[in-house]
Design a protein around this motif. Structure first.
Motif, PDB file in Angstrom:
ATOM      1  N   PHE A 173       0.853  -1.240   0.051  1.00 53.44           N
ATOM      2  CA  PHE A 173      -0.017   0.079  -0.068  1.00 53.44           C
ATOM      3  C   PHE A 173       0.921   1.190   0.014  1.00 53.44           C
ATOM      4  CE2 PHE A 173      -2.233   3.337   2.354  1.00 53.44           C
ATOM      5  CZ  PHE A 173      -3.242   3.546   1.473  1.00 53.44           C
ATOM      6  N   ALA A 174       1.923   1.106   0.723  1.00 56.68           N
ATOM      7  CA  ALA A 174       2.714   2.498   0.984  1.00 56.68           C
ATOM      8  C   ALA A 174       3.535   2.580  -0.442  1.00 56.68           C
ATOM      9  CB  ALA A 174       3.890   2.317   1.972  1.00 56.68           C
ATOM     10  N   GLU A 175       4.013   1.414  -0.740  1.00 62.57           N
ATOM     11  CA  GLU A 175       4.467   1.773  -2.329  1.00 62.57           C
ATOM     12  C   GLU A 175       3.739   2.321  -3.374  1.00 62.57           C
ATOM     13  OE1 GLU A 175       7.872  -1.951  -1.453  1.00 62.57           O
ATOM     14  OE2 GLU A 175       6.079  -2.334  -2.726  1.00 62.57           O
ATOM     15  N   VAL A 176       2.357   1.846  -3.593  1.00 63.45           N
ATOM     16  CA  VAL A 176       1.310   2.289  -4.539  1.00 63.45           C
ATOM     17  C   VAL A 176       1.286   3.820  -4.219  1.00 63.45           C
ATOM     18  CG1 VAL A 176      -0.752   2.216  -5.222  1.00 63.45           C
ATOM     19  CG2 VAL A 176       0.311   0.112  -4.916  1.00 63.45           C
ATOM     20  N   SER A 177       1.085   4.048  -2.877  1.00 61.84           N
ATOM     21  CA  SER A 177       0.616   5.574  -2.467  1.00 61.84           C
ATOM     22  C   SER A 177       1.870   6.662  -2.715  1.00 61.84           C
ATOM     23  CB  SER A 177       0.362   5.610  -1.093  1.00 61.84           C
ATOM     24  OG  SER A 177      -0.734   4.744  -0.579  1.00 61.84           O
ATOM     25  N   ASN A 178       2.924   6.025  -2.501  1.00 57.14           N
ATOM     26  CA  ASN A 178       4.224   6.782  -2.645  1.00 57.14           C
ATOM     27  C   ASN A 178       4.961   6.822  -3.986  1.00 57.14           C
ATOM     28  OD1 ASN A 178       3.832   8.103  -0.006  1.00 57.14           O
ATOM     29  ND2 ASN A 178       4.894   5.979   0.799  1.00 57.14           N
ATOM     30  N   TRP A 179       4.309   6.074  -4.919  1.00 56.81           N
ATOM     31  CA  TRP A 179       5.132   5.823  -5.999  1.00 56.81           C
ATOM     32  C   TRP A 179       5.513   7.167  -6.816  1.00 56.81           C
ATOM     33  CZ3 TRP A 179       7.253   1.633  -7.698  1.00 56.81           C
ATOM     34  CH2 TRP A 179       7.705   1.575  -8.947  1.00 56.81           C
ATOM     35  N   LEU A 180       4.896   7.929  -6.971  1.00 55.74           N
ATOM     36  CA  LEU A 180       5.401   9.217  -7.629  1.00 55.74           C
ATOM     37  C   LEU A 180       6.481  10.056  -6.876  1.00 55.74           C
ATOM     38  CD1 LEU A 180       2.003  10.580  -9.270  1.00 55.74           C
ATOM     39  CD2 LEU A 180       3.827   9.470 -10.334  1.00 55.74           C
ATOM     40  N   ALA A 181       6.495   9.762  -5.514  1.00 50.74           N
ATOM     41  CA  ALA A 181       7.262  10.797  -4.708  1.00 50.74           C
ATOM     42  C   ALA A 181       8.787   9.684  -4.594  1.00 50.74           C
ATOM     43  CB  ALA A 181       6.980  10.962  -3.312  1.00 50.74           C
ATOM     44  N   LEU A 182       8.747   8.409  -5.097  1.00 54.16           N
ATOM     45  CA  LEU A 182      10.168   7.744  -5.084  1.00 54.16           C
ATOM     46  C   LEU A 182      11.000   8.091  -6.331  1.00 54.16           C
ATOM     47  CD1 LEU A 182       8.702   4.042  -4.643  1.00 54.16           C
ATOM     48  CD2 LEU A 182       9.394   5.795  -2.795  1.00 54.16           C
ATOM     49  N   ASP A 183      12.222   8.104  -6.096  1.00 57.01           N
ATOM     50  CA  ASP A 183      13.253   8.420  -7.192  1.00 57.01           C
ATOM     51  C   ASP A 183      13.435   6.984  -8.021  1.00 57.01           C
ATOM     52  OD1 ASP A 183      15.257   6.651  -6.121  1.00 57.01           O
ATOM     53  OD2 ASP A 183      15.861   8.174  -4.969  1.00 57.01           O
ATOM     54  N   ASP A 184      13.948   7.044  -9.047  1.00 57.56           N
ATOM     55  CA  ASP A 184      14.043   6.075 -10.050  1.00 57.56           C
ATOM     56  C   ASP A 184      14.826   4.616  -9.295  1.00 57.56           C
ATOM     57  OD1 ASP A 184      12.578   6.990 -12.093  1.00 57.56           O
ATOM     58  OD2 ASP A 184      14.378   7.662 -13.258  1.00 57.56           O
ATOM     59  N   GLY A 185      15.777   5.007  -8.386  1.00 63.05           N
ATOM     60  CA  GLY A 185      16.526   3.958  -7.913  1.00 63.05           C
ATOM     61  C   GLY A 185      15.680   3.295  -7.153  1.00 63.05           C
ATOM     62  N   GLN A 186      14.862   3.853  -6.217  1.00 60.01           N
ATOM     63  CA  GLN A 186      13.575   3.245  -5.552  1.00 60.01           C
ATOM     64  C   GLN A 186      12.793   2.276  -6.161  1.00 60.01           C
ATOM     65  OE1 GLN A 186      12.879   7.204  -3.404  1.00 60.01           O
ATOM     66  NE2 GLN A 186      13.427   6.201  -1.473  1.00 60.01           N
ATOM     67  N   ARG A 187      12.181   3.040  -7.280  1.00 58.62           N
ATOM     68  CA  ARG A 187      11.288   2.282  -8.022  1.00 58.62           C
ATOM     69  C   ARG A 187      11.888   0.966  -8.791  1.00 58.62           C
ATOM     70  NH1 ARG A 187       9.906   7.717 -10.976  1.00 58.62           N
ATOM     71  NH2 ARG A 187       8.599   8.661  -9.308  1.00 58.62           N
ATOM     72  N   ALA A 188      13.039   1.333  -9.188  1.00 62.29           N
ATOM     73  CA  ALA A 188      13.985  -0.162  -9.777  1.00 62.29           C
ATOM     74  C   ALA A 188      13.952  -1.102  -8.838  1.00 62.29           C
ATOM     75  CB  ALA A 188      15.065   0.530 -10.447  1.00 62.29           C
ATOM     76  N   ALA A 189      14.295  -0.674  -7.701  1.00 65.27           N
ATOM     77  CA  ALA A 189      14.478  -1.686  -6.603  1.00 65.27           C
ATOM     78  C   ALA A 189      13.052  -2.502  -6.501  1.00 65.27           C
ATOM     79  CB  ALA A 189      14.829  -1.250  -5.358  1.00 65.27           C
ATOM     80  N   ILE A 190      11.984  -1.662  -6.312  1.00 64.58           N
ATOM     81  CA  ILE A 190      10.763  -2.425  -6.277  1.00 64.58           C
ATOM     82  C   ILE A 190      10.485  -3.090  -7.378  1.00 64.58           C
ATOM     83  CG2 ILE A 190       8.269  -2.048  -6.119  1.00 64.58           C
ATOM     84  CD1 ILE A 190       9.175   0.753  -4.564  1.00 64.58           C
ATOM     85  N   GLN A 191      10.628  -2.550  -8.641  1.00 64.07           N
ATOM     86  CA  GLN A 191      10.278  -3.432  -9.747  1.00 64.07           C
ATOM     87  C   GLN A 191      11.185  -4.797  -9.911  1.00 64.07           C
ATOM     88  OE1 GLN A 191       8.463  -2.974 -12.483  1.00 64.07           O
ATOM     89  NE2 GLN A 191       8.299  -0.743 -12.832  1.00 64.07           N
ATOM     90  N   ALA A 192      12.220  -4.760  -9.129  1.00 65.49           N
ATOM     91  CA  ALA A 192      13.240  -5.912  -9.350  1.00 65.49           C
ATOM     92  C   ALA A 192      12.654  -7.114  -8.332  1.00 65.49           C
ATOM     93  CB  ALA A 192      14.579  -5.711  -9.001  1.00 65.49           C
ATOM     94  N   GLN A 193      11.861  -6.585  -7.367  1.00 67.10           N
ATOM     95  CA  GLN A 193      11.277  -7.551  -6.219  1.00 67.10           C
ATOM     96  C   GLN A 193       9.889  -8.295  -6.868  1.00 67.10           C
ATOM     97  OE1 GLN A 193      11.010  -5.694  -2.665  1.00 67.10           O
ATOM     98  NE2 GLN A 193      13.281  -5.292  -2.493  1.00 67.10           N
ATOM     99  N   LEU A 194       9.146  -7.550  -7.756  1.00 69.17           N
ATOM    100  CA  LEU A 194       7.986  -8.077  -8.064  1.00 69.17           C
ATOM    101  C   LEU A 194       7.537  -9.467  -8.536  1.00 69.17           C
ATOM    102  CD1 LEU A 194       6.759  -4.694  -9.596  1.00 69.17           C
ATOM    103  CD2 LEU A 194       6.290  -5.451  -7.347  1.00 69.17           C
TER     104      LEU A 194
END
Length: 133
Positions: free
Chosen positions: A26-47
């Motif tokens: 929920f937190a990742e969905v809610s904050n997606w636009l506030a995350l930087d590309d490195g944080q987004r890439a780290a999440i993407q790699a775990q999906l």
């Protein structure tokens, strides 16, 4: 900018802590636009590995309650029966999920097997299940 992995089936909107559509918390969905590309890439790699957890939750009738630090998730089978799932892994080309039962026992669940769900319940209730090595 890394695009959202959203597939338009957001279950966090109906109260799930982890989305059954994309696998984000929920937190990742809610904050997606506030995350930087490195944080987004780290999440993407775990999906893809998180989706193993989601499949386990769906087939066991449980709910993935939280994604924990150190690549773990908490699966609620009932309000009082919680299991900690470890990071899905491959050994010799076969899939396994480490799990820690409600009473502190550790197992390596062979999710590649057709009968993994029966083995999962056996591990929870201490039937013939081999401990994690």
């Amino acid at each position: 900018m890394i695009a959202t992995p959203c597939i338009g089936v957001c279950s966090t909107a109906v109260g799930d802590e982890v989305c059954f559509g994309c696998g984000r918390s929920f937190a990742e969905v809610s904050n997606w636009l506030a995350l930087d590309d490195g944080q987004r890439a780290a999440i993407q790699a775990q999906l893809s590995r998180r989706k193993v957890w989601l499949q386990m939750a769906m087939l066991s009738g449980g709910q993935l309650q939280a994604i924990l630090p150190v690549q773990q998730a908490r699966l609620a089978l009932t309000p009082s029966l919680l299991v900690t799932l470890g990071w899905p892994q491959q050994r010799q080309g076969r899939g396994y999920v480490p799990l820690l039962t409600h009473d502190g026992r550790s197992y390596l669940l062979p999710v590649y097997r057709d009968d993994w769900l029966r083995l999962f319940w056996d591990c929870l209730f201490d039937a013939d299940c081999a401990p994690l090595n």
